[in-house]
Design a protein around this motif. Structure first.
Motif, PDB file in Angstrom:
ATOM      1  N   GLU A   4       0.839  -1.198   0.000  1.00 41.95           N
ATOM      2  CA  GLU A   4       0.000   0.000   0.000  1.00 41.95           C
ATOM      3  C   GLU A   4       0.870   1.242   0.000  1.00 41.95           C
ATOM      4  O   GLU A   4       1.929   1.261   0.607  1.00 41.95           O
ATOM      5  CB  GLU A   4      -0.911   0.036   1.239  1.00 41.95           C
ATOM      6  CG  GLU A   4      -1.931  -1.074   1.271  1.00 41.95           C
ATOM      7  CD  GLU A   4      -2.934  -0.904   2.395  1.00 41.95           C
ATOM      8  OE1 GLU A   4      -3.261   0.250   2.732  1.00 41.95           O
ATOM      9  OE2 GLU A   4      -3.381  -1.925   2.915  1.00 41.95           O
ATOM     10  N   LYS A   5       0.382   2.269  -0.656  1.00 41.01           N
ATOM     11  CA  LYS A   5       1.020   3.578  -0.582  1.00 41.01           C
ATOM     12  C   LYS A   5       0.381   4.304   0.588  1.00 41.01           C
ATOM     13  O   LYS A   5      -0.830   4.526   0.617  1.00 41.01           O
ATOM     14  CB  LYS A   5       0.808   4.353  -1.888  1.00 41.01           C
ATOM     15  CG  LYS A   5       1.213   5.812  -1.822  1.00 41.01           C
ATOM     16  CD  LYS A   5       2.694   5.981  -1.530  1.00 41.01           C
ATOM     17  CE  LYS A   5       3.060   7.456  -1.453  1.00 41.01           C
ATOM     18  NZ  LYS A   5       3.865   7.775  -0.294  1.00 41.01           N
ATOM     19  N   ARG A  46      -0.279   7.469   2.346  1.00 33.97           N
ATOM     20  CA  ARG A  46      -0.279   8.869   1.902  1.00 33.97           C
ATOM     21  C   ARG A  46       0.360   9.838   2.889  1.00 33.97           C
ATOM     22  O   ARG A  46       0.882  10.865   2.473  1.00 33.97           O
ATOM     23  CB  ARG A  46      -1.699   9.328   1.602  1.00 33.97           C
ATOM     24  CG  ARG A  46      -2.275   8.662   0.365  1.00 33.97           C
ATOM     25  CD  ARG A  46      -3.620   9.217   0.020  1.00 33.97           C
ATOM     26  NE  ARG A  46      -4.626   8.524   0.834  1.00 33.97           N
ATOM     27  CZ  ARG A  46      -5.822   8.999   1.113  1.00 33.97           C
ATOM     28  NH1 ARG A  46      -6.187  10.163   0.675  1.00 33.97           N
ATOM     29  NH2 ARG A  46      -6.668   8.299   1.831  1.00 33.97           N
ATOM     30  N   PHE A  47       0.310   9.549   4.171  1.00 36.01           N
ATOM     31  CA  PHE A  47       0.855  10.487   5.147  1.00 36.01           C
ATOM     32  C   PHE A  47       2.332  10.246   5.430  1.00 36.01           C
ATOM     33  O   PHE A  47       2.923  10.928   6.260  1.00 36.01           O
ATOM     34  CB  PHE A  47       0.042  10.464   6.452  1.00 36.01           C
ATOM     35  CG  PHE A  47      -0.059   9.102   7.082  1.00 36.01           C
ATOM     36  CD1 PHE A  47       0.940   8.628   7.908  1.00 36.01           C
ATOM     37  CD2 PHE A  47      -1.167   8.305   6.836  1.00 36.01           C
ATOM     38  CE1 PHE A  47       0.837   7.375   8.484  1.00 36.01           C
ATOM     39  CE2 PHE A  47      -1.279   7.051   7.407  1.00 36.01           C
ATOM     40  CZ  PHE A  47      -0.268   6.582   8.242  1.00 36.01           C
ATOM     41  N   SER A  54       6.240   9.827   3.540  1.00 33.24           N
ATOM     42  CA  SER A  54       6.979   9.937   2.283  1.00 33.24           C
ATOM     43  C   SER A  54       7.379   8.530   1.848  1.00 33.24           C
ATOM     44  O   SER A  54       7.368   7.587   2.652  1.00 33.24           O
ATOM     45  CB  SER A  54       8.226  10.806   2.465  1.00 33.24           C
ATOM     46  OG  SER A  54       9.199  10.125   3.240  1.00 33.24           O
ATOM     47  N   GLU A  55       7.737   8.397   0.591  1.00 30.30           N
ATOM     48  CA  GLU A  55       8.169   7.092   0.094  1.00 30.30           C
ATOM     49  C   GLU A  55       9.376   6.588   0.898  1.00 30.30           C
ATOM     50  O   GLU A  55       9.449   5.413   1.256  1.00 30.30           O
ATOM     51  CB  GLU A  55       8.519   7.182  -1.389  1.00 30.30           C
ATOM     52  CG  GLU A  55       8.883   5.855  -2.003  1.00 30.30           C
ATOM     53  CD  GLU A  55       9.139   5.939  -3.497  1.00 30.30           C
ATOM     54  OE1 GLU A  55       9.711   4.976  -4.030  1.00 30.30           O
ATOM     55  OE2 GLU A  55       8.776   6.943  -4.135  1.00 30.30           O
ATOM     56  N   GLN A  71       8.356   5.336   4.360  1.00 30.19           N
ATOM     57  CA  GLN A  71       7.714   4.031   4.250  1.00 30.19           C
ATOM     58  C   GLN A  71       8.765   2.947   4.006  1.00 30.19           C
ATOM     59  O   GLN A  71       8.720   1.885   4.632  1.00 30.19           O
ATOM     60  CB  GLN A  71       6.672   4.038   3.130  1.00 30.19           C
ATOM     61  CG  GLN A  71       5.852   2.777   3.074  1.00 30.19           C
ATOM     62  CD  GLN A  71       4.641   2.893   2.169  1.00 30.19           C
ATOM     63  OE1 GLN A  71       4.186   3.997   1.830  1.00 30.19           O
ATOM     64  NE2 GLN A  71       4.100   1.769   1.762  1.00 30.19           N
ATOM     65  N   LYS A  97      -7.927   5.905   5.287  1.00 29.37           N
ATOM     66  CA  LYS A  97      -8.245   4.933   4.251  1.00 29.37           C
ATOM     67  C   LYS A  97      -9.668   5.153   3.751  1.00 29.37           C
ATOM     68  O   LYS A  97     -10.573   5.363   4.530  1.00 29.37           O
ATOM     69  CB  LYS A  97      -8.084   3.518   4.818  1.00 29.37           C
ATOM     70  CG  LYS A  97      -7.690   2.540   3.785  1.00 29.37           C
ATOM     71  CD  LYS A  97      -7.276   1.251   4.433  1.00 29.37           C
ATOM     72  CE  LYS A  97      -6.790   0.340   3.347  1.00 29.37           C
ATOM     73  NZ  LYS A  97      -6.329  -0.903   3.810  1.00 29.37           N
ATOM     74  N   GLU A  98      -9.826   5.082   2.456  1.00 32.65           N
ATOM     75  CA  GLU A  98     -11.160   5.323   1.871  1.00 32.65           C
ATOM     76  C   GLU A  98     -11.963   4.056   1.802  1.00 32.65           C
ATOM     77  O   GLU A  98     -11.516   2.987   1.714  1.00 32.65           O
ATOM     78  CB  GLU A  98     -10.982   5.922   0.472  1.00 32.65           C
ATOM     79  CG  GLU A  98     -10.290   7.258   0.560  1.00 32.65           C
ATOM     80  CD  GLU A  98      -9.851   7.790  -0.807  1.00 32.65           C
ATOM     81  OE1 GLU A  98     -10.105   7.149  -1.840  1.00 32.65           O
ATOM     82  OE2 GLU A  98      -9.261   8.847  -0.824  1.00 32.65           O
TER      83      GLU A  98
END
Length: 104
Positions: free
Chosen positions: A37-38, A40-41, A43-44, A47, A103-104
């Protein structure tokens, strides 16, 4: 005569074995999330750094579990080893809570 300050194998098995299983569960769960999963909060790089720390902890944990099993559950694990695992799991829980909120 044995050292009365040393924990018995039964005590080690009843306490340490489930603890190691819990660490394994949480590390595996968050490794899967971080790999798939990416977030969003984060940075790459954040993570990837967290993923690396989880993978490193899994390797340490696997080694500890192998030793624990090989020595027939007659050895404990130093708290200096366990505390960073606990802190990492706590950090992952924080990410998971935030991820659940966003998460949506």
């Amino acid at each position: 005569m044995g050292d009365s300050n040393l924990p018995s194998a039964d005590l080690l098995k009843s306490v340490l074995e489930p603890l190691l299983e819990d660490f394994q569960y949480w590390f595996e769960r968050y490794r899967h999330i971080l790999e798939n999963e990416k977030i969003r909060f984060m940075s790459e790089q954040e993570q990837l750094d967290l993923l690396k720390r989880v993978k490193d902890a899994q390797c340490e944990l696997n080694t500890a579990r192998m030793l624990f099993t090989a020595i027939e559950k007659q050895v404990g694990i130093n708290m200096a080893t366990v505390m960073p695992w606990h802190q990492l799991v706590t950090e992952c829980w924080g990410v998971g809570m935030r991820l659940g909120q966003f998460k949506e």
